[in-house]
Design a protein around this motif. Sequence first.
Motif, mmCIF file in Angstrom:
data_model
loop_
_atom_site.group_PDB
_atom_site.id
_atom_site.type_symbol
_atom_site.label_atom_id
_atom_site.label_comp_id
_atom_site.label_asym_id
_atom_site.label_seq_id
_atom_site.Cartn_x
_atom_site.Cartn_y
_atom_site.Cartn_z
ATOM 1 N N SER A 135 1.874 2.986 10.125
ATOM 2 C CA SER A 135 2.739 3.938 10.829
ATOM 3 C C SER A 135 3.731 4.616 9.881
ATOM 4 O O SER A 135 4.466 5.507 10.291
ATOM 5 N N LYS A 136 3.762 4.213 8.632
ATOM 6 C CA LYS A 136 4.715 4.767 7.658
ATOM 7 C C LYS A 136 3.933 5.551 6.601
ATOM 8 O O LYS A 136 3.564 5.026 5.563
ATOM 9 N N CYS A 176 0.935 -0.421 -1.024
ATOM 10 C CA CYS A 176 2.027 0.541 -1.177
ATOM 11 C C CYS A 176 2.102 0.966 -2.647
ATOM 12 O O CYS A 176 2.175 0.108 -3.531
ATOM 13 N N ALA A 192 0.081 5.744 2.774
ATOM 14 C CA ALA A 192 0.837 4.791 3.587
ATOM 15 C C ALA A 192 1.763 3.967 2.699
ATOM 16 O O ALA A 192 1.479 3.742 1.521
ATOM 17 N N CYS A 203 4.830 0.526 2.624
ATOM 18 C CA CYS A 203 5.116 -0.772 3.230
ATOM 19 C C CYS A 203 6.331 -0.736 4.147
ATOM 20 O O CYS A 203 6.426 -1.544 5.072
ATOM 21 N N CYS A 204 7.245 0.191 3.899
ATOM 22 C CA CYS A 204 8.506 0.195 4.653
ATOM 23 C C CYS A 204 9.104 1.599 4.682
ATOM 24 O O CYS A 204 8.661 2.502 3.977
ATOM 25 N N ASP A 205 10.164 1.742 5.461
ATOM 26 C CA ASP A 205 10.853 3.027 5.546
ATOM 27 C C ASP A 205 11.559 3.390 4.243
ATOM 28 O O ASP A 205 11.752 4.570 3.950
ATOM 29 N N ASP A 250 2.115 -0.426 6.024
ATOM 30 C CA ASP A 250 2.285 -0.286 7.466
ATOM 31 C C ASP A 250 1.706 1.085 7.805
ATOM 32 O O ASP A 250 2.238 2.114 7.376
#
Length: 143
Positions: free
Chosen positions: A98-99, A88, A109, A111-113, A96
């Motif tokens: 998906s983020k 990140c 990408a 690590c978190c929202d 992640d």
Amino acid sequence: MKTRILGSLCFVALMCVAFVYAEDKVAQLKCPVSGKPASPDHVVSFNGGKVEFCCDNCPKAFEKDTAKYAGKANLQLVQSGQLKQVACPITGKPVDASKTVTIDGVKVAFCCDNCKGKVEKATGDEKIDLVFKDTSKGFKPAK
């Protein structure tokens, strides 16, 4: 025999597409100073790679105030495959998949929202600088 010929033709076709895509990707690089198309005729070493500029004057401006243009220069290094994402860019933590956020054609990408949201809220050059100005947490030279 037909299977081998067909397989070989498919492989050649895929290689041609990859070559054309790579050529197109390089053609899209922008000068970090002016924003105009960059040229391999005007290059400066930076952050373990080679940054391209549009003319002889832009490298001089870049070297006078590298910090001002670092985000766009590092973005170019990622676009050209000289730097690759390994974590990140905000926290240095594992990402992640998906983020993600796409910045000037580069899928990044997080690590978190929270990190993703922070970048999504930024605009234009703020977004580029937030992700690419300091590459020490999230990017490493490609080998």
